[in-house]
Design a protein around this motif. Structure first.
Motif, PDB file in Angstrom:
ATOM      1  N   GLN A   5       0.833  -1.198   0.000  1.00 20.08           N
ATOM      2  CA  GLN A   5       0.000   0.000   0.000  1.00 20.08           C
ATOM      3  C   GLN A   5       0.870   1.252   0.000  1.00 20.08           C
ATOM      4  O   GLN A   5       0.589   2.226  -0.713  1.00 20.08           O
ATOM      5  CB  GLN A   5      -0.947   0.010   1.193  1.00 20.08           C
ATOM      6  N   ASN A   6       1.948   1.225   0.778  1.00 16.52           N
ATOM      7  CA  ASN A   6       2.876   2.361   0.784  1.00 16.52           C
ATOM      8  C   ASN A   6       3.515   2.557  -0.593  1.00 16.52           C
ATOM      9  O   ASN A   6       3.714   3.702  -1.041  1.00 16.52           O
ATOM     10  CB  ASN A   6       3.946   2.159   1.850  1.00 16.52           C
ATOM     11  N   ASN A   7       3.832   1.456  -1.254  1.00 16.40           N
ATOM     12  CA  ASN A   7       4.399   1.558  -2.604  1.00 16.40           C
ATOM     13  C   ASN A   7       3.407   2.192  -3.578  1.00 16.40           C
ATOM     14  O   ASN A   7       3.769   3.047  -4.399  1.00 16.40           O
ATOM     15  CB  ASN A   7       4.801   0.174  -3.116  1.00 16.40           C
ATOM     16  N   ALA A   8       2.155   1.773  -3.493  1.00 15.21           N
ATOM     17  CA  ALA A   8       1.134   2.330  -4.385  1.00 15.21           C
ATOM     18  C   ALA A   8       0.944   3.822  -4.133  1.00 15.21           C
ATOM     19  O   ALA A   8       0.822   4.624  -5.076  1.00 15.21           O
ATOM     20  CB  ALA A   8      -0.186   1.587  -4.194  1.00 15.21           C
ATOM     21  N   GLU A   9       0.930   4.204  -2.877  1.00 12.84           N
ATOM     22  CA  GLU A   9       0.780   5.619  -2.538  1.00 12.84           C
ATOM     23  C   GLU A   9       1.993   6.418  -2.991  1.00 12.84           C
ATOM     24  O   GLU A   9       1.870   7.574  -3.418  1.00 12.84           O
ATOM     25  CB  GLU A   9       0.552   5.758  -1.032  1.00 12.84           C
TER      26      GLU A   9
END
Length: 394
Positions: free
Chosen positions: A297-301
């Motif tokens: 999720q952090n990567n997507a953000e």
């Protein structure tokens, strides 16, 4: 982090489709590969330990299917989705795409119509065509980067030859987690028109908000009686190479018919190491998954912010599930092979061309962000530089 997800693993020389076949796929090895849906993270330690332990015995003969194989999935489904499933309605199958072919043979006839919802995972199209059925496209509707089902269009296209819908839930490549209400509307249409539902839920464990995924068979007894659901640990725990999946039938009749079709296709056995890996993953891999989900999720953000701040001509919404991003390049006015050449030759990146998911994907690219942040940072910097060069030449 307990599992060192920032560490970059060298996958060269491991017969990795993603890393070792770049020349075959992209025409050059000079690309950073972020395409095929496996992770560049090590799988859970419990899986590696189970595989090493089994490999120590030097006989790899025909395996059975132990009760623990089924029970691990029963327990996992209860913990993750608060749904009870009957182990007696499970059929092991060596891969979801294989299962799609078998299910199409089991529940439709040549010449029947099968609905898919593009842009969508491209083997849906080929599975239908390979079995001599006709593809009916019910395209998703895009609204400001978010996709919804077009049930009005679906109602218009249903006729007496429409026998099946193949659902991607959560959806690959647009990252939607279908709400219970959306699924119920779809189920009602299936029940009303006696249409069989195949629900590909291979990404169901990869949702970023807990409790948001609804297994199709859990909607109602009537929905279950019209459906077959596929699940697997392959995307969840990075085990795709072990070719082990499961079909969950909504009724005893569906289980019997699907299992019979699988046997007729000669699919009697699954991978001996896949059996061990599935149990180890579902029984002991949950802590690993929670950390991976947070990282993903952090990567997507990070991608979303980077594009917004540095490459505003390119856009990507943060998906609700999966580790696959749907990148919109339409503001660059690049489409088809011109866009593909730009990504490969200018940005030196290996993405999935959006058009492979249906004509609705032209102007898009799919990025796999299941990798250490340092790799993703390099990818964004390469893309930024390539966009600047194109903009300066206009």
């Amino acid at each position: 982090m307990a599992f060192n997800l920032d560490d970059v693993l060298d996958r060269e020389g491991t017969n990795s489709v993603k890393w070792n076949y770049r020349e075959d796929v992209f025409g050059t090895e000079d690309v950073l590969p972020l395409w095929v849906a496996d992770m560049d993270f090590p799988c859970p330690p419990s899986v590696t330990e189970a595989l090493v332990e089994r490999a120590k015995h030097p006989v790899y003969g025909y395996p059975g299917k132990p009760k623990g194989f089924y029970q691990s999935l029963v327990d996992w489904t209860e913990r993750r989705f608060h749904v009870e499933v009957d182990a007696k309605r499970m059929t092991p199958i060596p891969g979801v795409v294989t299962g799609l072919h078998v299910a199409i043979d089991a529940f439709t006839k040549p010449g029947d119509k099968i609905v898919v919802q593009p842009p969508v995972y491209h083997p849906f199209f080929s599975a239908v065509k390979n079995r001599g059925r006709h593809v009916v496209e019910n395209p998703l509707i895009e609204k400001n980067g978010r996709y919804e089902m077009d049930l009005a269009d679906l109602k218009d296209k249903i006729d007496d030859r429409t026998r099946m819908i193949i659902l991607c839930s959560p959806h690959n490549p647009v990252g939607r987690v279908w709400t219970k209400e959306e699924l119920q509307e779809l189920a009602d249409l299936c029940i009303e028109n006696d249409i069989f539902m195949i629900s590909d839920e291979i990404h169901s464990d990869l949702v970023f908000e807990k409790g948001t995924h609804t297994p199709f068979y859990s909607l109602s007894k009537e929905a279950a009686d019209h459906s077959l659901t596929f699940v697997a640990p392959s995307k969840t725990f990075n085990l795709a190479g072990l070719a082990t999946s499961v079909g969950i039938a909504g009724s005893e009749r569906i289980h019997r018919e699907f299992s019979t079709a699988a046997a007729k296709a000669g699919l009697f056995h699954i991978n001996i190491f896949g059996i061990e890996a599935l149990q180890a993953a579902y029984n002991k891999g949950e802590a690993w998954l929670e950390e991976v989900l947070s990282y993903l999720q952090n990567n997507a953000e990070y991608i979303h912010r980077y594009l917004r701040d540095h490459i505003p001509q390119v856009k990507m919404e943060v998906p609700e599930a999966t580790y696959l991003g749907w990148m919109d390049f339409r503001e660059l006015n690049l489409y088809g092979e011109e866009l593909n050449d730009f990504i490969v030759k200018k940005a030196r990146l290996g993405f999935n061309a959006g058009a492979m998911f249906g004509q609705q994907g032209d102007g898009f690219q799919r990025i796999n962000f299941a990798c250490p942040r340092s790799i993703l940072t390099e990818a964004m910097e390469r893309l930024e530089q390539a966009v600047k060069e194109v903009s300066n030449n206009e």
